[in-house]
Scaffold this active site. Structure first.
Site, mmCIF file in Angstrom:
data_model
loop_
_atom_site.group_PDB
_atom_site.id
_atom_site.type_symbol
_atom_site.label_atom_id
_atom_site.label_comp_id
_atom_site.label_asym_id
_atom_site.label_seq_id
_atom_site.Cartn_x
_atom_site.Cartn_y
_atom_site.Cartn_z
ATOM 1 N N ILE A 49 101.544 13.637 5.931
ATOM 2 C CA ILE A 49 102.406 13.771 4.784
ATOM 3 C C ILE A 49 101.820 13.622 3.409
ATOM 4 O O ILE A 49 101.674 12.321 3.379
ATOM 5 C CB ILE A 49 103.669 12.574 5.284
ATOM 6 C CG1 ILE A 49 104.095 12.967 6.852
ATOM 7 C CG2 ILE A 49 104.637 12.675 4.310
ATOM 8 C CD1 ILE A 49 104.974 11.653 7.311
ATOM 9 N N GLU A 61 97.229 10.756 12.016
ATOM 10 C CA GLU A 61 96.950 9.619 13.019
ATOM 11 C C GLU A 61 97.557 8.369 12.785
ATOM 12 O O GLU A 61 98.285 7.774 13.587
ATOM 13 C CB GLU A 61 95.408 9.178 13.011
ATOM 14 C CG GLU A 61 94.503 10.477 13.513
ATOM 15 C CD GLU A 61 94.387 11.514 12.312
ATOM 16 O OE1 GLU A 61 94.924 11.855 11.361
ATOM 17 O OE2 GLU A 61 93.014 11.972 12.322
HETATM 18 N N1 THU Z 1 93.965 14.515 7.351
HETATM 19 C C1 THU Z 1 94.827 13.931 8.551
HETATM 20 O O1 THU Z 1 96.022 13.849 8.447
HETATM 21 N N2 THU Z 1 93.874 13.601 9.468
HETATM 22 C C2 THU Z 1 92.551 13.883 9.556
HETATM 23 O O2 THU Z 1 91.975 13.445 10.461
HETATM 24 C C3 THU Z 1 91.766 14.275 8.118
HETATM 25 C C4 THU Z 1 92.547 14.507 7.136
HETATM 26 C C5 THU Z 1 94.878 15.033 6.212
HETATM 27 C C6 THU Z 1 95.165 14.237 5.040
HETATM 28 C C7 THU Z 1 95.373 15.305 3.954
HETATM 29 O O3 THU Z 1 96.979 15.522 3.987
HETATM 30 C C8 THU Z 1 95.016 16.600 4.537
HETATM 31 O O4 THU Z 1 94.540 16.193 5.737
HETATM 32 C C9 THU Z 1 93.496 17.017 3.608
HETATM 33 O O5 THU Z 1 92.594 16.218 3.704
#
Ligand code: THU
Length: 145
Positions: A49, A61
């Site tokens: 988000i 996560e």
């Molecule tokens: N992001 C995640 O939600 N989990 C991960 O393991 C890596 C990165 C998200 C954060 C951001 O919204 C987007 O991916 C790009 O970094």
């Protein structure tokens, strides 16, 4: 030949992949879904988000962990993560450092982290592998029980 562990891992990967549809990522266009298995057997899902101010953005996560903890769960077995560009292929997407630290708060070193590209296509790592020499509750005199 499948066993119940293989079945639950496939379900976690499937749920993580499905959660990419809920991702709110208008800035990075990188959609991530997660499915967290609590020791109770319940699965908690999450998506990333984002926020126009960037810093308040939350990873998939952590969304899953915070949903679960807010429902009274504090013991966990495994998490599946599925991430990739909105208009591209899902990658083996490893959790960021902040999410690894949140995992270290609630999970032991043998907590399993599945990097999912498909229901039956995932890489499995333990928290101990992805975050060796962790700082955690034990450092402050708390046992993780
Ligand atoms: N992001 C995640 O939600 N989990 C991960 O393991 C890596 C990165 C998200 C954060 C951001 O919204 C987007 O991916 C790009 O970094």
């Amino acid at each position: 030949m499948t066993d119940s562990r293989t079945d639950i891992y496939a379900e976690l990967c499937d749920r993580a992949l499905g959660m990419r549809a809920m991702s709110y990522a208008p800035y990075s266009h990188f959609k991530v879904g997660a499915a967290l298995l609590a020791s109770s057997g319940k699965i908690y899902t999450g998506c990333n988000i984002e926020n126009a101010a960037y810093t308040p953005s939350n990873c998939a996560e952590r969304t899953a962990f915070f949903k679960a903890v807010s429902e009274g769960e504090t013991f966990f077995t495994a998490i599946a993560i599925a991430g990739g560009p909105a208009d591209g292929e899902v990658q083996y997407c490893a959790p960021c450092g902040v999410c690894r630290q949140v995992m270290a708060e609630f999970c032991t070193g043998n907590f399993e982290i599945l990097l999912a590209k498909g229901k039956d296509d995932y890489r499995c790592h333990t928290l101990a592998e992805l975050l060796p020499e962790r700082f955690g509750p034990e450092n402050l005199g708390h046992s993780s029980e």
